[in-house]
Scaffold this motif. Structure first.
Motif, PDB file in Angstrom:
ATOM      1  N   VAL A   1       0.839  -1.210   0.000  1.00  0.00           N
ATOM      2  CA  VAL A   1       0.000   0.000   0.000  1.00  0.00           C
ATOM      3  C   VAL A   1       0.870   1.255   0.000  1.00  0.00           C
ATOM      4  O   VAL A   1       1.812   1.366   0.789  1.00  0.00           O
ATOM      5  N   GLY A   2       0.560   2.198  -0.854  1.00  0.00           N
ATOM      6  CA  GLY A   2       1.197   3.522  -0.810  1.00  0.00           C
ATOM      7  C   GLY A   2       0.260   4.459  -0.072  1.00  0.00           C
ATOM      8  O   GLY A   2      -0.932   4.506  -0.383  1.00  0.00           O
ATOM      9  N   TYR A   3       0.791   5.198   0.902  1.00  0.00           N
ATOM     10  CA  TYR A   3      -0.093   5.992   1.760  1.00  0.00           C
ATOM     11  C   TYR A   3       0.383   7.432   1.833  1.00  0.00           C
ATOM     12  O   TYR A   3       1.546   7.696   2.160  1.00  0.00           O
ATOM     13  N   LEU A   4      -0.518   8.330   1.535  1.00  0.00           N
ATOM     14  CA  LEU A   4      -0.239   9.759   1.721  1.00  0.00           C
ATOM     15  C   LEU A   4      -1.100  10.206   2.887  1.00  0.00           C
ATOM     16  O   LEU A   4      -2.330  10.290   2.761  1.00  0.00           O
ATOM     17  N   SER A   5      -0.450  10.460   4.035  1.00  0.00           N
ATOM     18  CA  SER A   5      -1.243  10.797   5.223  1.00  0.00           C
ATOM     19  C   SER A   5      -1.677  12.261   5.167  1.00  0.00           C
ATOM     20  O   SER A   5      -1.115  13.061   4.420  1.00  0.00           O
ATOM     21  N   GLU A   6      -2.669  12.580   5.986  1.00  0.00           N
ATOM     22  CA  GLU A   6      -3.218  13.939   5.992  1.00  0.00           C
ATOM     23  C   GLU A   6      -2.148  14.962   6.359  1.00  0.00           C
ATOM     24  O   GLU A   6      -2.068  16.043   5.795  1.00  0.00           O
ATOM     25  N   ASP A   7      -1.266  14.598   7.330  1.00  0.00           N
ATOM     26  CA  ASP A   7      -0.269  15.587   7.764  1.00  0.00           C
ATOM     27  C   ASP A   7       1.099  15.418   7.101  1.00  0.00           C
ATOM     28  O   ASP A   7       2.054  16.098   7.465  1.00  0.00           O
ATOM     29  N   ARG A   8       1.163  14.528   6.069  1.00  0.00           N
ATOM     30  CA  ARG A   8       2.398  14.383   5.264  1.00  0.00           C
ATOM     31  C   ARG A   8       3.635  14.227   6.141  1.00  0.00           C
ATOM     32  O   ARG A   8       4.642  14.931   5.942  1.00  0.00           O
ATOM     33  N   ASP A   9       3.584  13.359   7.181  1.00  0.00           N
ATOM     34  CA  ASP A   9       4.745  13.238   8.073  1.00  0.00           C
ATOM     35  C   ASP A   9       5.961  12.730   7.308  1.00  0.00           C
ATOM     36  O   ASP A   9       5.900  11.706   6.638  1.00  0.00           O
TER      37      ASP A   9
ATOM     38  N   GLY B   1       3.830  22.769  -0.598  1.00  0.00           N
ATOM     39  CA  GLY B   1       3.600  22.071  -1.856  1.00  0.00           C
ATOM     40  C   GLY B   1       4.706  21.074  -2.171  1.00  0.00           C
ATOM     41  O   GLY B   1       4.451  19.955  -2.628  1.00  0.00           O
ATOM     42  N   GLN B   2       5.968  21.480  -1.898  1.00  0.00           N
ATOM     43  CA  GLN B   2       7.098  20.567  -2.154  1.00  0.00           C
ATOM     44  C   GLN B   2       7.023  19.367  -1.212  1.00  0.00           C
ATOM     45  O   GLN B   2       7.339  18.240  -1.588  1.00  0.00           O
ATOM     46  N   ARG B   3       6.594  19.631  -0.003  1.00  0.00           N
ATOM     47  CA  ARG B   3       6.439  18.554   0.984  1.00  0.00           C
ATOM     48  C   ARG B   3       5.360  17.559   0.515  1.00  0.00           C
ATOM     49  O   ARG B   3       5.548  16.346   0.563  1.00  0.00           O
ATOM     50  N   ALA B   4       4.254  18.117   0.015  1.00  0.00           N
ATOM     51  CA  ALA B   4       3.165  17.260  -0.475  1.00  0.00           C
ATOM     52  C   ALA B   4       3.664  16.416  -1.654  1.00  0.00           C
ATOM     53  O   ALA B   4       3.370  15.222  -1.758  1.00  0.00           O
ATOM     54  N   ARG B   5       4.463  17.027  -2.532  1.00  0.00           N
ATOM     55  CA  ARG B   5       4.971  16.279  -3.693  1.00  0.00           C
ATOM     56  C   ARG B   5       5.966  15.205  -3.261  1.00  0.00           C
ATOM     57  O   ARG B   5       5.976  14.105  -3.815  1.00  0.00           O
ATOM     58  N   THR B   6       6.805  15.537  -2.271  1.00  0.00           N
ATOM     59  CA  THR B   6       7.784  14.538  -1.786  1.00  0.00           C
ATOM     60  C   THR B   6       7.054  13.348  -1.163  1.00  0.00           C
ATOM     61  O   THR B   6       7.404  12.183  -1.406  1.00  0.00           O
ATOM     62  N   ALA B   7       6.034  13.656  -0.385  1.00  0.00           N
ATOM     63  CA  ALA B   7       5.270  12.569   0.257  1.00  0.00           C
ATOM     64  C   ALA B   7       4.574  11.712  -0.803  1.00  0.00           C
ATOM     65  O   ALA B   7       4.543  10.481  -0.705  1.00  0.00           O
ATOM     66  N   LEU B   8       4.067  12.366  -1.823  1.00  0.00           N
ATOM     67  CA  LEU B   8       3.376  11.638  -2.894  1.00  0.00           C
ATOM     68  C   LEU B   8       4.373  10.755  -3.656  1.00  0.00           C
ATOM     69  O   LEU B   8       4.091   9.585  -3.938  1.00  0.00           O
ATOM     70  N   LEU B   9       5.541  11.312  -3.947  1.00  0.00           N
ATOM     71  CA  LEU B   9       6.584  10.543  -4.632  1.00  0.00           C
ATOM     72  C   LEU B   9       6.939   9.290  -3.804  1.00  0.00           C
ATOM     73  O   LEU B   9       7.045   8.186  -4.344  1.00  0.00           O
ATOM     74  N   SER B  10       7.090   9.471  -2.499  1.00  0.00           N
ATOM     75  CA  SER B  10       7.459   8.337  -1.631  1.00  0.00           C
ATOM     76  C   SER B  10       6.383   7.251  -1.636  1.00  0.00           C
ATOM     77  O   SER B  10       6.676   6.083  -1.451  1.00  0.00           O
ATOM     78  N   ALA B  11       5.131   7.667  -1.827  1.00  0.00           N
ATOM     79  CA  ALA B  11       4.035   6.685  -1.833  1.00  0.00           C
ATOM     80  C   ALA B  11       3.901   5.988  -3.180  1.00  0.00           C
ATOM     81  O   ALA B  11       3.337   4.904  -3.275  1.00  0.00           O
ATOM     82  N   LEU B  12       4.447   6.629  -4.233  1.00  0.00           N
ATOM     83  CA  LEU B  12       4.247   6.089  -5.589  1.00  0.00           C
ATOM     84  C   LEU B  12       5.406   5.235  -6.080  1.00  0.00           C
ATOM     85  O   LEU B  12       5.220   4.362  -6.924  1.00  0.00           O
ATOM     86  N   ALA B  13       6.637   5.510  -5.577  1.00  0.00           N
ATOM     87  CA  ALA B  13       7.843   4.974  -6.214  1.00  0.00           C
ATOM     88  C   ALA B  13       7.977   3.452  -6.125  1.00  0.00           C
ATOM     89  O   ALA B  13       8.788   2.880  -6.843  1.00  0.00           O
ATOM     90  N   TYR B  14       7.212   2.794  -5.289  1.00  0.00           N
ATOM     91  CA  TYR B  14       7.309   1.329  -5.255  1.00  0.00           C
ATOM     92  C   TYR B  14       6.105   0.672  -5.928  1.00  0.00           C
ATOM     93  O   TYR B  14       5.830  -0.506  -5.731  1.00  0.00           O
ATOM     94  N   ARG B  15       5.425   1.452  -6.734  1.00  0.00           N
ATOM     95  CA  ARG B  15       4.296   0.953  -7.525  1.00  0.00           C
ATOM     96  C   ARG B  15       3.347   0.093  -6.677  1.00  0.00           C
ATOM     97  O   ARG B  15       3.142  -1.097  -6.945  1.00  0.00           O
ATOM     98  N   PRO B  16       2.773   0.669  -5.627  1.00  0.00           N
ATOM     99  CA  PRO B  16       1.917  -0.120  -4.741  1.00  0.00           C
ATOM    100  C   PRO B  16       0.655  -0.619  -5.455  1.00  0.00           C
ATOM    101  O   PRO B  16       0.185   0.037  -6.389  1.00  0.00           O
ATOM    102  N   GLU B  17       0.159  -1.756  -4.992  1.00  0.00           N
ATOM    103  CA  GLU B  17      -1.076  -2.296  -5.585  1.00  0.00           C
ATOM    104  C   GLU B  17      -2.270  -1.432  -5.222  1.00  0.00           C
ATOM    105  O   GLU B  17      -3.257  -1.361  -5.949  1.00  0.00           O
ATOM    106  N   LEU B  18      -2.170  -0.826  -4.019  1.00  0.00           N
ATOM    107  CA  LEU B  18      -3.250   0.041  -3.550  1.00  0.00           C
ATOM    108  C   LEU B  18      -2.632   1.362  -3.107  1.00  0.00           C
ATOM    109  O   LEU B  18      -1.666   1.373  -2.338  1.00  0.00           O
TER     110      LEU B  18
END
Ligand code: ATP
Length: 315
Positions: free
Chosen positions: A84-92, A139-156
């Motif tokens: 699972v790739g997860y982008l949390s509300e607070d982008r920790d 915005g950069q933080r949101a993009r970094t968090a999104l990148l971290s959630a996407l880069a392993y091609r999660p099934e969900l």
């Protein structure tokens, strides 16, 4: 468990979660089908983040059950979270790391990590790998968090309010493209948002939440197809709504009534006809208008149920 839940990547069955007197989730059931883009919409405090945290195993249901890939995310976090790739509300994110350090740190956790995708996203998101996380803009933080959630091609992919902090261009072009690409590859996206226009643009299926409950859940095209703004006209003024369960509102002298209707037009025509009226128009409406109508209807129903209960108590 019903059939939809059995076939779903995420199956939430009658989950309740209370915080003191607040029922953040009240017997919520939902199924997220494989390969779908599932949009969860709701007002502030509706329960979206609480629901997502149950999917991620961060909360254990007080009642009911949650299954992700058929597994309990609380009992089996390893089996679930690697997929699972997860982008949390607070982008920790770890503040002291640079972006390249974060990527190097995350990589070994995920056998499916894709270096070339990470590179591509760095360019697309205009991120500097040497930047320290604590210096990033929202915005950069949101993009970094999104990148971290996407880069392993999660099934969900589970995204909690992914648009927060993103400018309109990233939101519209990149986020939409990413979400659609993931679904086209047969993977699944569950995301929450209060931007109805965004949900309407990318989702296959939508669930609407209000005060901890699901007020509407279904395929987007069916929801849009079934809801109409209807105007009724009567020969004689009507002192009460001609169809109380659909909250038609009268304008002027009670001869004209309008409301959002999602029942059978034939049944409505028959009912209105018996009162000496007719349907003047029945027009399609936006998801935004559907949402407002359904939330208002749900609140009115809850209020009258409450009144009935207190009346019963008094008698
Ligand atoms: P928003 O769009 O504002 O983020 P949301 O739909 O994500 O809202 P939640 O964050 O899930 O809503 O909150 C649902 C309800 O539960 C709210 O009334 C909130 O105040 C309450 N709540 C959530 N987490 C907690 C907590 N840890 N302690 C107490 N109350 C909580």
């Amino acid at each position: 468990m019903n059939d939809l839940l059995c076939d779903s990547i995420v199956a939430i069955d009658r989950v309740t979660r209370r915080f003191g007197a607040t029922a953040a989730l009240d017997r919520v059931s939902l199924g997220v089908p494989r390969g779908s883009v599932f949009g969860l919409v709701g007002e502030n405090g509706a329960g979206k983040t609480t629901l997502i945290k149950h999917v991620m195993g961060l909360f254990k249901p007080q009642e009911g059950s949650v299954r992700v890939f058929g597994l309990d995310p609380v009992a089996d976090p390893v089996g679930v979270l690697a997929r699972v790739g997860y982008l949390s509300e607070d982008r920790d994110l770890p503040e002291w790391m640079r972006i390249w350090e974060l990527l190097r740190y995350l990589r070994p956790f995920y056998p499916t990590w894709d270096d070339s995708l990470a590179e591509e996203l760095l360019v697309r998101f205009e991120l500097d790998v040497n930047a320290q996380i604590k210096t990033l803009s929202q915005g950069q933080r949101a993009r970094t968090a999104l990148l971290s959630a996407l880069a392993y091609r999660p099934e969900l992919l589970v995204l909690d309010e992914p648009s927060t902090g993103l400018d309109p261009i990233v939101r519209r072009d990149i986020l939409t493209a990413i979400i659609r690409t993931i679904a086209d590859e047969g993977r699944t996206v569950l995301f929450s948002s209060h931007l109805l226009e965004e949900v309407e643009r990318v989702s296959d299926r939508v669930a609407m939440m209000s005060q901890g409950r699901i007020v509407l859940d279904g395929p987007l095209d069916e929801i849009k197809e079934s809801h109409r703004r209807v105007t009724l006209r009567f020969d004689e003024p009507q002192s009460i709504s001609p169809y109380p369960s659909f909250r038609f509102e009268g304008n002027g002298d009670g001869r004209e009534w309008t409301g959002v209707y999602d029942g059978s037009i034939e049944i409505l025509a028959e009912r209105v006809g018996s009162l000496g009226g007719r349907i003047v128009s029945a027009n399609p409406i936006s998801l935004d208008e559907i949402f407002v109508a359904r939330v208002e209807r749900s609140k009115a129903d809850r209020l009258s149920a409450k009144k009935e209960t207190s009346l019963d108590r008094e008698l």
